[in-house]
Design an enzyme around this catalytic site. Structure first.
Site, PDB file in Angstrom:
ATOM      1  N   ARG A  31     -37.412  99.834  58.458  1.00 19.82           N
ATOM      2  CA  ARG A  31     -38.045  99.099  57.350  1.00 19.82           C
ATOM      3  C   ARG A  31     -37.093  99.204  56.162  1.00 19.82           C
ATOM      4  O   ARG A  31     -36.855 100.300  55.643  1.00 19.82           O
ATOM      5  CB  ARG A  31     -39.407  99.719  57.031  1.00 19.82           C
ATOM      6  CG  ARG A  31     -40.173  99.043  55.891  1.00 19.82           C
ATOM      7  CD  ARG A  31     -41.514  99.745  55.712  1.00 19.82           C
ATOM      8  NE  ARG A  31     -42.197  99.361  54.497  1.00 19.82           N
ATOM      9  CZ  ARG A  31     -43.147  98.417  54.429  1.00 19.82           C
ATOM     10  NH1 ARG A  31     -43.492  97.768  55.522  1.00 19.82           N
ATOM     11  NH2 ARG A  31     -43.734  98.139  53.288  1.00 19.82           N
ATOM     12  N   HIS A  52     -41.187  89.472  58.073  1.00 19.66           N
ATOM     13  CA  HIS A  52     -42.109  90.572  58.398  1.00 19.66           C
ATOM     14  C   HIS A  52     -42.851  90.211  59.687  1.00 19.66           C
ATOM     15  O   HIS A  52     -44.074  90.003  59.686  1.00 19.66           O
ATOM     16  CB  HIS A  52     -43.080  90.780  57.249  1.00 19.66           C
ATOM     17  CG  HIS A  52     -43.754  92.117  57.244  1.00 19.66           C
ATOM     18  ND1 HIS A  52     -43.602  93.050  58.269  1.00 19.66           N
ATOM     19  CD2 HIS A  52     -44.609  92.692  56.340  1.00 19.66           C
ATOM     20  CE1 HIS A  52     -44.321  94.118  57.986  1.00 19.66           C
ATOM     21  NE2 HIS A  52     -44.939  93.929  56.828  1.00 19.66           N
ATOM     22  N   GLN A  95     -46.149  92.106  60.909  1.00 17.68           N
ATOM     23  CA  GLN A  95     -47.368  91.775  60.178  1.00 17.68           C
ATOM     24  C   GLN A  95     -48.009  90.514  60.728  1.00 17.68           C
ATOM     25  O   GLN A  95     -49.228  90.427  60.872  1.00 17.68           O
ATOM     26  CB  GLN A  95     -47.046  91.576  58.692  1.00 17.68           C
ATOM     27  CG  GLN A  95     -48.247  91.189  57.852  1.00 17.68           C
ATOM     28  CD  GLN A  95     -49.291  92.282  57.773  1.00 17.68           C
ATOM     29  OE1 GLN A  95     -48.974  93.419  57.428  1.00 17.68           O
ATOM     30  NE2 GLN A  95     -50.540  91.967  58.107  1.00 17.68           N
ATOM     31  N   ASP A 128     -50.483  87.444  49.097  1.00 14.70           N
ATOM     32  CA  ASP A 128     -49.772  88.717  49.173  1.00 14.70           C
ATOM     33  C   ASP A 128     -49.503  89.178  47.745  1.00 14.70           C
ATOM     34  O   ASP A 128     -49.615  88.404  46.780  1.00 14.70           O
ATOM     35  CB  ASP A 128     -48.451  88.526  49.943  1.00 14.70           C
ATOM     36  CG  ASP A 128     -47.771  89.848  50.323  1.00 14.70           C
ATOM     37  OD1 ASP A 128     -48.381  90.922  50.100  1.00 14.70           O
ATOM     38  OD2 ASP A 128     -46.648  89.810  50.819  1.00 14.70           O
ATOM     39  N   CYS A 169     -51.996  91.159  53.525  1.00  9.73           N
ATOM     40  CA  CYS A 169     -51.345  92.216  54.303  1.00  9.73           C
ATOM     41  C   CYS A 169     -51.413  93.580  53.627  1.00  9.73           C
ATOM     42  O   CYS A 169     -51.108  94.595  54.276  1.00  9.73           O
ATOM     43  CB  CYS A 169     -49.904  91.832  54.622  1.00  9.73           C
ATOM     44  SG  CYS A 169     -48.826  91.723  53.184  1.00  9.73           S
ATOM     45  N   ARG A 212     -52.738  96.181  62.744  1.00  7.84           N
ATOM     46  CA  ARG A 212     -51.324  96.543  62.753  1.00  7.84           C
ATOM     47  C   ARG A 212     -51.049  97.534  63.885  1.00  7.84           C
ATOM     48  O   ARG A 212     -50.022  97.451  64.568  1.00  7.84           O
ATOM     49  CB  ARG A 212     -50.913  97.176  61.407  1.00  7.84           C
ATOM     50  CG  ARG A 212     -50.839  96.233  60.239  1.00  7.84           C
ATOM     51  CD  ARG A 212     -49.752  95.169  60.382  1.00  7.84           C
ATOM     52  NE  ARG A 212     -48.429  95.731  60.584  1.00  7.84           N
ATOM     53  CZ  ARG A 212     -47.632  96.161  59.602  1.00  7.84           C
ATOM     54  NH1 ARG A 212     -48.021  96.101  58.329  1.00  7.84           N
ATOM     55  NH2 ARG A 212     -46.425  96.652  59.865  1.00  7.84           N
TER      56      ARG A 212
END
Length: 310
Positions: free
Chosen positions: A112, A139, A142, A227, A266, A294
């Site tokens: 990440r 991403h 996600q 987001d 998210c 997730r």
């Protein structure tokens, strides 16, 4: 002996439509097989017993860190968690050298980070699967969880309309990529100066478009997504917030979508910025199910990387 190609998961296109479909089916099945189980109990078949996942974090994390850690545990394996600042990567060792070293110790690497080029370089020099846990460009993990949540809500992906509100960021880029692969539509309402790259929209083959009016994006939508507007380390926050406020997800804006529309985020959420609490905590919100998913998504991503599905 023919060398088997390593399966990396840097973007959704690495798995393709068939791979993503296999992940979603596997995640649904494995989640359904654990009703009421303790979170630390290993799946009955323990498909990744003996496998170790290296997790490298250059950006802070809650959901990615815990979900991948629990995912590999539930699959029967184990993990090693490293912050870049506490390993030689943070003291100048190259990404390529780090990839070679971790490949000798572990069976897969999740990273990440900020720059997408680092993930690409890691995959280019690793002899084990590399997974993009997040970059500034995309991403994908996600989005697998988001699609799983949408399917669980009873909605089919083909023909779906997803409305995106706010920043044209990495999560939107991956949603647009998913739209072209799985045949749904994304309409993104973004302020001038914060729109996604035009190339990403073009690659979606007509499945994505950008508008200025948030109501136009949300009208008739099956799913509404937003987001956080201000990511870690971003400058000029006050200017950006001012530009974004007309794109705040409110109860009135949700009313423009279909009556059974769902809301996704998210997380982490900045309440009363990109979305009001009445929507976050309201009956259309699936954000807690989305966050749990997730874990189930990561399990199936790992299995795909090891060639067990898809």
């Amino acid at each position: 002996m023919t060398k088997v190609a390593v399966r990396h998961f840097l973007d959704l296109s690495d798995a393709g439509a068939d791979g993503i479909a296999a992940m979603l089916a596997d995640a649904l099945d494995r989640k359904a097989a654990r009703p009421g189980w303790p979170k630390g109990r290993v799946d009955a078949d323990a498909p990744l017993a003996g496998h170790t996942l290296a997790m490298v974090f250059e950006k802070n994390s809650t959901r990615t860190r815990v979900s991948f850690d629990m995912a590999i545990r539930q699959l029967g394996g184990s993990s090693i968690v490293m912050d870049a600042g506490s390993m030689q990567l943070g003291r100048g060792e190259t990404v390529a050298d780090t990839a070679r070293i971790l490949s000798g110790y572990c069976d897969a690497i999740m990273i990440r980070t900020d720059d997408h080029a680092k993930v690409v370089e890691m995959a280019g020099h690793a002899s084990v699967p590399v997974i993009n846990g997040l970059t500034d460009a995309s991403h994908p993990c996600q989005i697998v969880a988001d699609l799983l949540t949408i399917i669980e809500s009873g909605k089919a992906l083909p023909g779906l309309k997803i409305a995106w509100l706010g920043d044209g960021n990495n999560v939107l880029a991956s949603f647009v990529e998913a739209a072209s692969l799985l045949h749904f539509d994304v309409v993104a309402a973004c302020p001038q100066g914060f729109q996604p790259e035009e190339e990403a929209i073009t690659r979606a083959s007509g499945r994505a478009r950008v508008v200025a009016d948030p109501r136009e994006a949300v009208e008739g939508a099956d799913v509404v997504v937003t987001d956080t507007w201000i990511s870690m380390g971003q400058l000029h926050a006050e200017t950006k917030l001012a530009a974004m406020m007309p794109y705040q997800v409110t109860e009135a804006l949700m009313a423009e979508a279909k009556p059974d529309a769902k809301f996704l985020h998210c997380l982490p959420a900045h309440r009363e910025e990109e979305v009001v609490s009445a929507v976050i905590d309201g009956p259309q919100s699936l954000i807690w199910e989305e966050a749990e998913n997730r874990l189930h998504a990561q399990k199936s991503i790992l299995r795909w990387c090891f060639g067990q599905i898809g």
